[in-house]
Design an enzyme around this catalytic site. Structure first.
Site, PDB file in Angstrom:
ATOM      1  N   TYR A   1     -50.939 -18.501   8.376  1.00 51.33           N
ATOM      2  CA  TYR A   1     -50.126 -17.647   9.252  1.00 51.33           C
ATOM      3  C   TYR A   1     -48.666 -17.967   8.958  1.00 51.33           C
ATOM      4  O   TYR A   1     -48.320 -18.353   7.849  1.00 51.33           O
ATOM      5  CB  TYR A   1     -50.548 -17.909  10.705  1.00 51.33           C
ATOM      6  CG  TYR A   1     -50.087 -16.883  11.709  1.00 51.33           C
ATOM      7  CD1 TYR A   1     -50.183 -15.515  11.442  1.00 51.33           C
ATOM      8  CD2 TYR A   1     -49.573 -17.281  12.942  1.00 51.33           C
ATOM      9  CE1 TYR A   1     -49.770 -14.576  12.378  1.00 51.33           C
ATOM     10  CE2 TYR A   1     -49.165 -16.335  13.881  1.00 51.33           C
ATOM     11  CZ  TYR A   1     -49.262 -14.989  13.594  1.00 51.33           C
ATOM     12  OH  TYR A   1     -48.853 -14.063  14.515  1.00 51.33           O
TER      13      TYR A   1
ATOM     14  N   ARG B   1     -42.141  -3.294   8.571  1.00 52.64           N
ATOM     15  CA  ARG B   1     -41.313  -4.372   9.126  1.00 52.64           C
ATOM     16  C   ARG B   1     -42.152  -5.642   9.164  1.00 52.64           C
ATOM     17  O   ARG B   1     -42.590  -6.088  10.223  1.00 52.64           O
ATOM     18  CB  ARG B   1     -40.833  -3.998  10.531  1.00 52.64           C
ATOM     19  CG  ARG B   1     -39.732  -4.902  11.059  1.00 52.64           C
ATOM     20  CD  ARG B   1     -39.634  -4.825  12.559  1.00 52.64           C
ATOM     21  NE  ARG B   1     -40.866  -5.236  13.220  1.00 52.64           N
ATOM     22  CZ  ARG B   1     -41.208  -6.501  13.426  1.00 52.64           C
ATOM     23  NH1 ARG B   1     -40.449  -7.492  13.002  1.00 52.64           N
ATOM     24  NH2 ARG B   1     -42.339  -6.786  14.046  1.00 52.64           N
TER      25      ARG B   1
ATOM     26  N   LYS C   1     -54.162 -11.979  10.363  1.00 52.36           N
ATOM     27  CA  LYS C   1     -54.388 -11.857  11.801  1.00 52.36           C
ATOM     28  C   LYS C   1     -55.872 -11.900  12.131  1.00 52.36           C
ATOM     29  O   LYS C   1     -56.302 -12.572  13.081  1.00 52.36           O
ATOM     30  CB  LYS C   1     -53.785 -10.539  12.322  1.00 52.36           C
ATOM     31  CG  LYS C   1     -52.265 -10.478  12.306  1.00 52.36           C
ATOM     32  CD  LYS C   1     -51.674 -11.181  13.500  1.00 52.36           C
ATOM     33  CE  LYS C   1     -50.169 -10.996  13.556  1.00 52.36           C
ATOM     34  NZ  LYS C   1     -49.549 -11.597  14.737  1.00 52.36           N
TER      35      LYS C   1
ATOM     36  N   GLU D   1     -49.610  -3.582  13.948  1.00 47.18           N
ATOM     37  CA  GLU D   1     -48.907  -4.779  13.489  1.00 47.18           C
ATOM     38  C   GLU D   1     -47.788  -4.413  12.517  1.00 47.18           C
ATOM     39  O   GLU D   1     -48.021  -3.718  11.522  1.00 47.18           O
ATOM     40  CB  GLU D   1     -49.906  -5.729  12.805  1.00 47.18           C
ATOM     41  CG  GLU D   1     -49.392  -7.118  12.600  1.00 47.18           C
ATOM     42  CD  GLU D   1     -49.204  -7.885  13.898  1.00 47.18           C
ATOM     43  OE1 GLU D   1     -48.193  -8.592  14.011  1.00 47.18           O
ATOM     44  OE2 GLU D   1     -50.077  -7.778  14.776  1.00 47.18           O
ATOM     45  N   ASP D   2     -46.579  -4.860  12.820  1.00 45.20           N
ATOM     46  CA  ASP D   2     -45.434  -4.784  11.903  1.00 45.20           C
ATOM     47  C   ASP D   2     -45.089  -3.361  11.481  1.00 45.20           C
ATOM     48  O   ASP D   2     -44.764  -3.096  10.316  1.00 45.20           O
ATOM     49  CB  ASP D   2     -45.678  -5.674  10.681  1.00 45.20           C
ATOM     50  CG  ASP D   2     -45.567  -7.149  11.033  1.00 45.20           C
ATOM     51  OD1 ASP D   2     -45.154  -7.458  12.164  1.00 45.20           O
ATOM     52  OD2 ASP D   2     -45.896  -7.992  10.191  1.00 45.20           O
TER      53      ASP D   2
ATOM     54  N   ASP E   1     -48.997  -5.824  18.803  1.00 48.49           N
ATOM     55  CA  ASP E   1     -48.792  -7.264  18.935  1.00 48.49           C
ATOM     56  C   ASP E   1     -47.321  -7.645  18.917  1.00 48.49           C
ATOM     57  O   ASP E   1     -46.898  -8.567  19.610  1.00 48.49           O
ATOM     58  CB  ASP E   1     -49.537  -7.997  17.821  1.00 48.49           C
ATOM     59  CG  ASP E   1     -49.491  -9.506  17.986  1.00 48.49           C
ATOM     60  OD1 ASP E   1     -49.735  -9.981  19.117  1.00 48.49           O
ATOM     61  OD2 ASP E   1     -49.207 -10.210  17.009  1.00 48.49           O
ATOM     62  N   ASP E   2     -46.511  -6.937  18.123  1.00 49.05           N
ATOM     63  CA  ASP E   2     -45.090  -7.265  18.036  1.00 49.05           C
ATOM     64  C   ASP E   2     -44.364  -6.984  19.346  1.00 49.05           C
ATOM     65  O   ASP E   2     -43.371  -7.648  19.660  1.00 49.05           O
ATOM     66  CB  ASP E   2     -44.435  -6.477  16.902  1.00 49.05           C
ATOM     67  CG  ASP E   2     -45.116  -6.739  15.580  1.00 49.05           C
ATOM     68  OD1 ASP E   2     -45.083  -7.890  15.120  1.00 49.05           O
ATOM     69  OD2 ASP E   2     -45.703  -5.796  15.007  1.00 49.05           O
TER      70      ASP E   2
ATOM     71  N   ASN F   1     -39.317 -15.110  12.696  1.00 42.44           N
ATOM     72  CA  ASN F   1     -40.090 -15.611  11.559  1.00 42.44           C
ATOM     73  C   ASN F   1     -39.644 -14.900  10.285  1.00 42.44           C
ATOM     74  O   ASN F   1     -39.146 -13.781  10.356  1.00 42.44           O
ATOM     75  CB  ASN F   1     -41.592 -15.347  11.775  1.00 42.44           C
ATOM     76  CG  ASN F   1     -42.179 -16.224  12.848  1.00 42.44           C
ATOM     77  OD1 ASN F   1     -42.000 -17.420  12.845  1.00 42.44           O
ATOM     78  ND2 ASN F   1     -42.893 -15.612  13.798  1.00 42.44           N
TER      79      ASN F   1
END
Length: 598
Positions: A135, A188, A206, A278-279, A301-302, A443
């Site tokens: 991760y 992203r 994930k 996600e992203d 999730d973001d 991150n």
């Protein structure tokens, strides 16, 4: 003539083996039933040398002599019969012997390809060591190099040109009973920006954590990359790039693809199939969440996962600072998905404490790339999702001056601007707060707003610190050792997902993420707080996920959101019994008496 008589000799031998040993094919099983301890005497999906090519059946040198003979692999393995513990030691030595974390990442992925049970044994038994590899932060580098380290299919690639055929592509996935999908369009990725098709590393990583941390069956997890092109010119110019060589599609075709994808997933796997976004880029992330959250079982999730883990850390921090939640002033460096998500969940938490929504909102300030979000800001205006946080204040752009003006008690960074929390800012935070809250959540590590050492040093050890990526412990001049908390989404999304899937929750609300945040904060002990931790040690995250899944179940039954009936008498025992177990299955032959040696 009967089909048996029509078989070739090879078919007859296979038929005879099935008569002796039972069917060698296992059906895809529902997560709610198959997450029990692995059934003894269940059968591998393949026979002969192919058994060793099936990562779910392959036990490597752990196959017993009888298993090797029964499965037709005797002689294909070295004569030693290893215990799983010995195999784990061997795998760890190989992983630790690599020259870089990226090499260790590749070594782990190769292990997953060969022996799934051993992969999860290594991961689960060594979480604190392995999490930074599978991760953040290493997964970011793995995504940047994804075209070079790509080995075999781990999920589905669906492109913008596949419109009208998404259902056909889903049908190519061999598993029939998928319960959790993680999807990205690669725009992203972490703090690295548009990585196009290379973003596939995020859904893969994930979902590995879904299993390792929350015990969701690997066979019921599906990573998906929606490749709609990339605006990363470096990738477009790279002859080794494995994605579409086109500019990112911003037309109506993009929405048509997402609509078709969502419908195709639920048509194939059911309305209860969880779809985690996600992203995605900021604008798409917010509008897609708004569009689909009441129609499908989905979350981002973001936005929501990050919000939940950050709020959990803040709630735990209050036991150190001695302040009530509604007594704090929060300043966010960033106004994207993470910051807006955290801000909105903080408002919900303050409302739960009795503060009116408009009063709670006044205690939250946001700063984006054009400066402080405030009323009548000149040049460029304010995006709609930021506008509710525009308060009366003179326009300002410099973070140091903004901190001095607003005097926040909590400074939260989530904009991937490395080093933006300067020595002066950290000193100022300590000058007007006895115990300032400093969360550097961006991150990977290179994008962190400050390091743990900087935060502790420049605040004279006064701050309560958490970060997105891991940092080592720090020793203060008085000899006290502080362990920085890692605001890692893995504390939240796997446990929430497990609860949602097991109890048939069809729509995931923000209130569920607030309940998850409160549950996580409650698991931080006084001893943890004395060490500077605002989260339980990462090694305990599997136990955390169990508790979170139980709390999601309780809340779902309280609000009539659960569809699993009757309600289990003991929720914790029920959840625990259905979590994935990395213990090897036994393939010892049944109904067969081995000849005695003369």
């Amino acid at each position: 003539m009967s089909s048996v008589l029509n078989r070739t000799n090879g078919d007859n031998r296979a038929h005879n083996r099935r008569q002796k040993f039972g069917s060698l094919q296992t059906d895809s099983m529902d997560l709610e039933e198959s997450c029990r301890d692995q059934l003894v005497h269940s059968r591998p999906r393949r026979w002969g040398p192919d058994t060793l090519k099936d990562n779910r059946s392959n036990k490597g040198t752990a196959f017993s002599l009888h298993e090797r003979q029964a499965l037709g692999i005797h002689g294909l393995l070295p004569p030693v019969v290893s215990t799983p513990e010995i195999q784990e030691q061997r795998a760890l030595r190989n992983i630790r012997g690599q020259f870089s974390d990226l090499d260790r990442f590749i070594q782990l992925m190769d292990l997953q390809d060969r022996n799934e049970k051993l992969f999860y044994r290594v991961l689960c038994n060594n979480l604190e060591e392995m999490m930074p590899i599978v991760y953040t932060p290493t997964v970011g580098l793995a995504c940047q190099r994804y075209g070079l380290i790509y080995r075999r299919p781990r999920g589905l690639f669906i492109t913008i040109h596949d419109r009208g055929h998404v259902a056909d592509i889903l049908a190519a996935w061999p598993e029939q009973n998928v319960k959790a999908v993680v999807v990205t369009d690669g725009e992203r990725i972490l703090g690295l920006g548009d990585l196009g098709s290379y973003g596939m590393g995020i859904p893969v990583g994930k979902l590995a954590l879904y299993t390792a941390i929350a015990g969701v069956q690997p066979s019921q997890c599906l990573p998906i990359m929606l490749d709609v092109g990339t605006n990363n010119q470096t990738l477009l110019d790279d002859p080794l790039y494995i994605g579409l060589r086109e500019q990112r599609d911003r037309s109506s075709a993009y929405d048509e693809l997402i609509d078709e994808f969502m419908e195709a997933v639920t048509n194939r796997y059911g309305q209860n199939c969880l779809i985690q976004f996600e992203d995605f880029g900021n604008k798409n992330a917010f509008r897609l969440l708004t569009k689909y959250r009441h129609r499908y079982c989905t979350f981002n999730d973001d936005i929501q996962g990050t919000a939940s883990v950050a709020v959990a850390g803040i709630l735990a921090s209050l036991r150190i600072t001695g302040k009530k939640l509604q007594e704090n002033i929060f300043l966010f460096q960033g106004a994207g998905e993470a910051s807006i998500g955290i801000a909105n969940l903080l408002i919900a938490a303050m409302e739960a404490k009795g503060l009116a929504e408009d009063e709670a909102r006044k205690r939250i300030w946001l700063l984006d790339s054009r400066g402080l979000i405030c009323k009548d800001r000149p040049a460029g205006g304010i995006d709609s999702h930021k506008e509710p946080f525009a308060h009366p204040h003179e326009p300002m752009k410099d973070l140091e001056k903004i901190v001095q003006s607003i005097k926040p008690s909590a400074l939260i960074g989530a904009a991937a601007v490395g080093g933006v929390f300067t020595e002066k800012i950290l000193q100022d935070m300590a000058s007007f707060n006895d115990r300032p809250i400093i969360f550097a959540l961006s991150n990977p590590t290179s994008k962190a707003e400050c390091t743990a050492e900087q935060a502790y040093t420049y605040t004279n050890g006064k701050c309560v610190f958490a970060s997105g990526s891991p940092f080592p412990s720090h020793k203060l001049p008085d000899g006290c050792v502080l362990y920085p908390g890692q605001g890692n989404n893995s504390y939240i999304f796997p446990g929430v997902a497990l609860g949602v899937v097991l109890f048939g929750v069809r729509h995931i609300t923000d209130e569920m993420f607030l309940e998850a945040a409160k549950c996580l904060a409650s698991l931080v002990t006084d001893d943890h707080l004395k060490e500077g931790r605002v989260y339980p040690p990462l090694q305990q995250v599997r136990e955390v996920s169990l508790k979170l899944a139980v709390r999601i179940a309780e809340y779902a039954y309280e609000t009539n959101a659960a569809s699993r009936y009757p309600r289990p008498d003991d929720l914790e025992t029920f959840v625990s019994s259905r979590m994935y177990d990395f213990t090897y299955e036994s393939f010892e032959p049944q109904f067969y008496e081995w000849p005695k040696r003369k």
